[in-house]
Design a protein around this motif. Sequence first.
Motif, mmCIF file in Angstrom:
data_model
loop_
_atom_site.group_PDB
_atom_site.id
_atom_site.type_symbol
_atom_site.label_atom_id
_atom_site.label_comp_id
_atom_site.label_asym_id
_atom_site.label_seq_id
_atom_site.Cartn_x
_atom_site.Cartn_y
_atom_site.Cartn_z
ATOM 1 N N ASP A 193 69.559 -31.932 19.112
ATOM 2 C CA ASP A 193 68.406 -32.328 18.213
ATOM 3 C C ASP A 193 68.065 -31.133 17.619
ATOM 4 N N THR A 194 67.928 -29.839 18.025
ATOM 5 C CA THR A 194 67.682 -28.391 17.597
ATOM 6 C C THR A 194 68.614 -28.177 16.460
ATOM 7 N N VAL A 195 69.774 -28.512 16.470
ATOM 8 C CA VAL A 195 70.863 -28.085 15.411
ATOM 9 C C VAL A 195 70.937 -29.262 14.179
ATOM 10 N N ALA A 196 70.319 -30.366 14.531
ATOM 11 C CA ALA A 196 70.201 -31.322 13.544
ATOM 12 C C ALA A 196 68.859 -30.967 12.852
ATOM 13 N N ARG A 197 67.826 -30.541 13.420
ATOM 14 C CA ARG A 197 66.607 -29.962 12.911
ATOM 15 C C ARG A 197 66.877 -28.997 11.878
ATOM 16 N N HIS A 198 67.503 -27.972 12.478
ATOM 17 C CA HIS A 198 67.681 -26.918 11.759
ATOM 18 C C HIS A 198 68.636 -27.293 10.579
ATOM 19 N N ASN A 199 69.566 -27.868 10.714
ATOM 20 C CA ASN A 199 70.446 -28.295 9.459
ATOM 21 C C ASN A 199 69.542 -28.802 8.167
ATOM 22 N N ARG A 200 68.536 -29.828 8.491
ATOM 23 C CA ARG A 200 67.640 -30.399 7.863
ATOM 24 C C ARG A 200 66.941 -29.042 7.158
ATOM 25 N N PHE A 201 66.309 -28.226 7.872
ATOM 26 C CA PHE A 201 65.929 -27.229 7.337
ATOM 27 C C PHE A 201 66.674 -26.271 6.343
ATOM 28 N N ALA A 202 67.829 -26.127 6.644
ATOM 29 C CA ALA A 202 68.817 -25.650 5.650
ATOM 30 C C ALA A 202 68.814 -26.264 4.408
ATOM 31 N N GLU A 203 68.997 -27.549 4.345
ATOM 32 C CA GLU A 203 69.199 -28.356 3.263
ATOM 33 C C GLU A 203 67.985 -28.172 2.174
ATOM 34 N N GLU A 204 66.803 -28.155 3.034
ATOM 35 C CA GLU A 204 65.540 -28.231 2.350
ATOM 36 C C GLU A 204 65.111 -26.941 1.878
ATOM 37 N N GLY A 205 65.683 -25.647 2.456
ATOM 38 C CA GLY A 205 65.274 -24.450 2.178
ATOM 39 C C GLY A 205 64.019 -23.860 2.657
ATOM 40 N N SER A 206 63.501 -24.247 3.808
ATOM 41 C CA SER A 206 62.080 -24.003 4.331
ATOM 42 C C SER A 206 62.534 -24.194 6.087
ATOM 43 N N ASP A 207 61.805 -23.240 6.555
ATOM 44 C CA ASP A 207 61.736 -23.428 8.190
ATOM 45 C C ASP A 207 60.236 -23.544 8.747
ATOM 46 N N PRO A 208 59.702 -24.851 8.391
ATOM 47 C CA PRO A 208 58.367 -24.811 9.068
ATOM 48 C C PRO A 208 58.066 -24.616 10.662
ATOM 49 N N ASP A 209 59.098 -24.425 11.362
ATOM 50 C CA ASP A 209 58.839 -24.195 12.767
ATOM 51 C C ASP A 209 58.569 -22.864 13.038
ATOM 52 N N PHE A 210 59.438 -21.901 12.458
ATOM 53 C CA PHE A 210 59.312 -20.311 12.622
ATOM 54 C C PHE A 210 59.354 -19.582 11.554
ATOM 55 N N GLY A 211 59.439 -20.201 10.198
ATOM 56 C CA GLY A 211 59.357 -19.567 8.899
ATOM 57 C C GLY A 211 60.829 -18.272 8.696
ATOM 58 N N LYS A 212 61.874 -18.789 9.157
ATOM 59 C CA LYS A 212 62.847 -17.992 8.779
ATOM 60 C C LYS A 212 63.237 -17.730 7.315
ATOM 61 N N GLY A 213 63.182 -16.756 6.537
ATOM 62 C CA GLY A 213 63.336 -16.578 5.335
ATOM 63 C C GLY A 213 62.055 -16.306 4.505
ATOM 64 N N ASP A 214 60.909 -16.379 5.446
ATOM 65 C CA ASP A 214 59.662 -16.274 4.613
ATOM 66 C C ASP A 214 59.085 -14.775 4.325
ATOM 67 N N LEU A 215 59.623 -13.903 5.396
ATOM 68 C CA LEU A 215 59.228 -12.539 5.215
ATOM 69 C C LEU A 215 60.209 -11.647 4.413
ATOM 70 N N GLU A 216 59.799 -10.760 3.589
ATOM 71 C CA GLU A 216 60.771 -9.989 2.721
ATOM 72 C C GLU A 216 61.675 -9.085 3.711
ATOM 73 N N LEU A 217 61.364 -8.942 5.112
ATOM 74 C CA LEU A 217 62.620 -8.445 5.715
ATOM 75 C C LEU A 217 63.498 -9.484 6.108
ATOM 76 N N ASN A 218 63.317 -10.632 6.308
ATOM 77 C CA ASN A 218 64.130 -11.566 6.540
ATOM 78 C C ASN A 218 65.295 -11.895 5.372
ATOM 79 N N ARG A 219 64.725 -11.711 4.254
ATOM 80 C CA ARG A 219 65.382 -11.819 2.972
ATOM 81 C C ARG A 219 66.345 -10.690 2.710
ATOM 82 N N PHE A 220 65.738 -9.588 3.252
ATOM 83 C CA PHE A 220 66.451 -8.167 3.035
ATOM 84 C C PHE A 220 67.735 -8.324 3.640
ATOM 85 N N ASN A 221 67.690 -8.804 4.865
ATOM 86 C CA ASN A 221 69.023 -8.883 5.910
ATOM 87 C C ASN A 221 69.598 -10.273 5.864
ATOM 88 N N GLY A 222 69.215 -11.191 4.910
ATOM 89 C CA GLY A 222 69.860 -12.154 4.877
ATOM 90 C C GLY A 222 71.100 -12.101 3.650
#
Length: 587
Positions: free
Chosen positions: A462-491
Amino acid sequence: MDDGVTVTTSDATRLAKTAWDRETDLLVAGAGPAGMTAALVASLEGLDVILCEKAEQVGGTGATSAGTLWIPGNRQSAAAGFTDSVDDAARYLDGLLAGGPAGAAGAEMRALYLRDGPDVIDYLVEKTDVQFVPCGKHPDYRNNMPGAAVHGRAIIPANFDGRLLGRDFARVKAPIDEFMLMGGMMVGKVDIVNLVDRWRRPGAFLHSAKIVARYWLDRLRYRRGTRLVMGNALVARLFYSLKKRGVPVMFGAPVQELVLEGGAVAGAILGTAEGSVRVRAKRGVVFATGGFAHNRRYRNNFMPKPTPPCSLAAETNEGDGLRIAEGAGACIASGGHRASAFWTPVSVTYRADGTTGLFPHLSLDRAKPGLIAVNSAGRRFVNEAVSYHDFVEAMYRSNETVNTMPAWLVCDSAFVLKYGVGIIHPGTRDLSAYAKTGYAVVADSLEALAAKLKIKADAFADTVARHNRFAEEGSDPDFGKGDLELNRFNGDPAHRPNPCLGPIATPPFVAVAVWPAEIGCSIGLDTTPDGEVKNAAGDMISGLYACGNDMSSVMAGSYPGPGTTLGPAMVFGWRVAMRAAGKARGL
């Protein structure tokens, strides 16, 4: 591990009456960045200095670090066109440390650090071979807070040619094996980018060819490459500058006892292969022995539970400075710290010679799209792209309710092929060797992977399926991965729509266990802003100083940005030396 014997007052009085074997103005214990800075500056300011080191090489933990210094307002970045504000940095630190260190002392220390930092760097650049270059874009780790910056605060040492040290190149501690290629070639972040792209860009191929050719030429004469980068370049530059000044370095010579005269530190007794050496230090003794990382008693007393089983600190950092200073009445400042150490997740590596090592998961894999971290319940517990320090703090919070020691970094074979994970390099297709050693757990399905990890299969799926939906949508409402500049800098900036979110879908699936480990201690001796060690009553112990990880950190267990330990180590090492030389800068 033996925590040693503490010197008593009667012992010290007796020893004070014995003859001195050597005499100097300042005795500095510990040849890491803090101790070498203190010794170098003291020499430049006219003092006779002896630097003693427990190990047979210089560098300590600094030699294996990224070598970055967090110096807001540094003029190297300003000259490169990156604007910054020390006032903003102060606002950022105040917010970050809110609820942490109590009273005006912490604020005063922070203000002095921010004020003096740029001047200390300029002092070293002007007078020594310790040279720095700006990092440019390197976001503060909590860049969503007021006063945080994206550019300009981080500097790194300029690369150094180890051949300049001659035979003494062997005295520079090497980086960890996991950070070197082909058995001895150092690479920095720019080198890694070029090596990965070597078949795609002519410029990357040329860069890669040059550094590889240089390495193989080095190996005709040296045991490892002499093109030094990151922390190795920093400690080599400090060591080279000390050699040019003629400052003697005594290797294999730990401080065993302090010698007191009338309550003041008059000198110290060093242990050497030839026996004890009594050194009179007219201006004082400086402890810069690296903190308590490998001292079992201090780890149990000060670190969170469960006590971390791993440490990235130099193996000789056994709390000597704290233990011996306590015997002279010094106080360890353990209150007011948000954390007792500065953390990173590490994976345990298995080397060909049968030994094990540690790989710190700092920035190369966790933020990339297509990786999640899960606990034993099969659930995510953190924004995987946060700083290494914040990641471990999240591990401890999760562990309060469900086992998260270790946590698992989970990805698929497509992720490994493109980005690598831990010591598994990008481009790796055959994972069998890593599965055989136990470094990675590999399975053809998520269900089989869950079984091997002994985590709940339904929750994990379930965790992987939920994460894959977030990846498709481009947003992580659970933890905000990709929201911070630091995240994007290392992404991955080329990945859309979110540089930090990608699917986990291509078998085989891979998991790597990570554990908490410290890269340095935050808790240390209570000192004045000039590094003068205090006793339990708050009075200074005359003639005793501390800096580096032996000194209670100005950051008080918070981690504002890259270089949180090395910046203060060198700034307060400078302040200690200036105080000992009678040239202390006003508060």
